[in-house]
Design a protein around this motif. Structure first.
Motif, PDB file in Angstrom:
ATOM      1  N   PRO A 185      -1.228  -3.416  -0.837  1.00 38.41           N
ATOM      2  CA  PRO A 185      -1.800  -2.750   0.334  1.00 38.41           C
ATOM      3  C   PRO A 185      -2.020  -3.669   1.529  1.00 38.41           C
ATOM      4  N   ALA A 186      -1.878  -4.978   1.344  1.00 36.67           N
ATOM      5  CA  ALA A 186      -2.022  -5.982   2.413  1.00 36.67           C
ATOM      6  C   ALA A 186      -3.378  -5.854   3.102  1.00 36.67           C
ATOM      7  N   ASP A 187      -3.383  -5.817   4.430  1.00 31.61           N
ATOM      8  CA  ASP A 187      -4.635  -5.784   5.187  1.00 31.61           C
ATOM      9  C   ASP A 187      -5.053  -4.369   5.578  1.00 31.61           C
ATOM     10  N   GLY A 188      -4.322  -3.370   5.140  1.00 30.61           N
ATOM     11  CA  GLY A 188      -4.642  -1.988   5.498  1.00 30.61           C
ATOM     12  C   GLY A 188      -6.049  -1.569   5.127  1.00 30.61           C
ATOM     13  N   PRO A 189      -6.486  -1.796   3.872  1.00 33.59           N
ATOM     14  CA  PRO A 189      -7.841  -1.376   3.503  1.00 33.59           C
ATOM     15  C   PRO A 189      -8.918  -2.037   4.366  1.00 33.59           C
ATOM     16  N   ALA A 190      -8.783  -3.319   4.626  1.00 35.33           N
ATOM     17  CA  ALA A 190      -9.792  -4.015   5.428  1.00 35.33           C
ATOM     18  C   ALA A 190      -9.844  -3.441   6.844  1.00 35.33           C
ATOM     19  N   PHE A 191      -8.695  -3.153   7.424  1.00 37.47           N
ATOM     20  CA  PHE A 191      -8.664  -2.584   8.772  1.00 37.47           C
ATOM     21  C   PHE A 191      -9.346  -1.220   8.800  1.00 37.47           C
ATOM     22  N   PHE A 192      -8.983  -0.339   7.871  1.00 36.53           N
ATOM     23  CA  PHE A 192      -9.566   1.006   7.859  1.00 36.53           C
ATOM     24  C   PHE A 192     -11.071   0.965   7.600  1.00 36.53           C
ATOM     25  N   VAL A 193     -11.502   0.110   6.684  1.00 32.09           N
ATOM     26  CA  VAL A 193     -12.923   0.016   6.356  1.00 32.09           C
ATOM     27  C   VAL A 193     -13.714  -0.542   7.534  1.00 32.09           C
ATOM     28  N   MET A 194     -13.244  -1.639   8.118  1.00 34.80           N
ATOM     29  CA  MET A 194     -13.983  -2.218   9.245  1.00 34.80           C
ATOM     30  C   MET A 194     -14.052  -1.241  10.417  1.00 34.80           C
ATOM     31  N   THR A 195     -12.969  -0.539  10.671  1.00 30.92           N
ATOM     32  CA  THR A 195     -12.961   0.419  11.774  1.00 30.92           C
ATOM     33  C   THR A 195     -13.905   1.581  11.504  1.00 30.92           C
ATOM     34  N   GLY A 196     -13.779   2.196  10.326  1.00 25.00           N
ATOM     35  CA  GLY A 196     -14.609   3.357   9.997  1.00 25.00           C
ATOM     36  C   GLY A 196     -16.085   3.028   9.918  1.00 25.00           C
ATOM     37  N   VAL A 197     -16.419   1.971   9.191  1.00 25.38           N
ATOM     38  CA  VAL A 197     -17.820   1.576   9.056  1.00 25.38           C
ATOM     39  C   VAL A 197     -18.365   1.124  10.407  1.00 25.38           C
ATOM     40  N   GLY A 198     -17.571   0.383  11.157  1.00 24.47           N
ATOM     41  CA  GLY A 198     -18.024  -0.069  12.471  1.00 24.47           C
ATOM     42  C   GLY A 198     -18.354   1.082  13.397  1.00 24.47           C
ATOM     43  N   ILE A 199     -17.487   2.074  13.439  1.00 25.44           N
ATOM     44  CA  ILE A 199     -17.740   3.233  14.301  1.00 25.44           C
ATOM     45  C   ILE A 199     -18.992   3.975  13.847  1.00 25.44           C
TER      46      ILE A 199
ATOM     47  N   VAL B  49     -11.323   2.205  -1.033  1.00 28.13           N
ATOM     48  CA  VAL B  49     -10.248   2.415  -0.056  1.00 28.13           C
ATOM     49  C   VAL B  49      -8.989   1.667  -0.485  1.00 28.13           C
ATOM     50  N   LYS B  50      -9.144   0.443  -0.967  1.00 24.70           N
ATOM     51  CA  LYS B  50      -7.984  -0.313  -1.447  1.00 24.70           C
ATOM     52  C   LYS B  50      -7.363   0.399  -2.652  1.00 24.70           C
ATOM     53  N   ALA B  51      -8.185   0.876  -3.572  1.00 25.05           N
ATOM     54  CA  ALA B  51      -7.671   1.594  -4.748  1.00 25.05           C
ATOM     55  C   ALA B  51      -6.961   2.880  -4.330  1.00 25.05           C
ATOM     56  N   TRP B  52      -7.479   3.568  -3.321  1.00 24.22           N
ATOM     57  CA  TRP B  52      -6.828   4.793  -2.849  1.00 24.22           C
ATOM     58  C   TRP B  52      -5.461   4.480  -2.244  1.00 24.22           C
ATOM     59  N   LEU B  53      -5.358   3.399  -1.462  1.00 25.75           N
ATOM     60  CA  LEU B  53      -4.065   3.040  -0.882  1.00 25.75           C
ATOM     61  C   LEU B  53      -3.069   2.607  -1.953  1.00 25.75           C
ATOM     62  N   VAL B  54      -3.534   1.945  -3.000  1.00 33.03           N
ATOM     63  CA  VAL B  54      -2.651   1.596  -4.122  1.00 33.03           C
ATOM     64  C   VAL B  54      -2.172   2.865  -4.811  1.00 33.03           C
ATOM     65  N   ALA B  55      -3.079   3.816  -5.019  1.00 31.82           N
ATOM     66  CA  ALA B  55      -2.699   5.082  -5.648  1.00 31.82           C
ATOM     67  C   ALA B  55      -1.693   5.839  -4.783  1.00 31.82           C
ATOM     68  N   GLU B  56      -1.865   5.796  -3.472  1.00 30.26           N
ATOM     69  CA  GLU B  56      -0.899   6.435  -2.578  1.00 30.26           C
ATOM     70  C   GLU B  56       0.462   5.750  -2.665  1.00 30.26           C
ATOM     71  N   GLN B  57       0.474   4.433  -2.787  1.00 25.45           N
ATOM     72  CA  GLN B  57       1.745   3.725  -2.948  1.00 25.45           C
ATOM     73  C   GLN B  57       2.441   4.167  -4.232  1.00 25.45           C
TER      74      GLN B  57
END
Length: 139
Positions: free
Chosen positions: A50-64, A103-111
């Motif tokens: 999943p690379a940096d995708g989970p970190a980006f989505f989490v930081m953006t969502g939680v930050g907002i 979120v990381k586990a969800w992106l792995v499951a989507e992959q």
């Protein structure tokens, strides 16, 4: 062994941090380290990147969410600055740490469900050479 159509949904497997195929085995061997394979169905997790995708989505969502709640609180209650630091930074840190694993586990499951893989090209291209079937029209 279950296949994709009878296994858990990617969202349910992700939120529970479980194997995307069987939904029973754990996905992680550490806090964020993905295990080699599922201990229940032996699915190899080597496809998971999943690379940096989970970190980006989490930081953006939680930050907002946290900053929006903070802005409403500041306007309504006008708390002192020390109270803002004591509440906002732990909320940001705790929110990110609490949601990063699912979120990381969800992106792995989507992959897994989408059979994601490396990009594959039909042709690497031959610069300056047109295919034999190519014909110029109208020039």
């Amino acid at each position: 062994m279950t296949d994709i159509s009878t296994g858990p949904t990617s969202l349910s497997a992700g939120l529970r941090c479980r194997c995307p195929r069987c939904g029973q085995g754990g996905l992680y061997s550490g806090f964020l380290k993905i295990a080699e394979a599922c201990e229940v169905c032996d699915l190899a997790f080597d496809f998971a990147e999943p690379a940096d995708g989970p970190a980006f989505f989490v930081m953006t969502g939680v930050g907002i969410a946290v900053i929006a709640a903070w802005a409403v609180w500041v306007v309504a209650a006008q708390p002192p600055v020390w109270a803002q630091f004591v509440t906002v930074f732990p909320a940001l840190l705790g929110g990110c740490l609490a949601t990063l694993r699912p979120v990381k586990a969800w992106l792995v499951a989507e992959q897994y469900v989408r059979k994601a893989g490396e990009a594959q090209w039909l042709s690497t291209g031959a610069h300056g050479k047109a295919p034999a079937s190519y014909k110029r029209k109208g020039w």
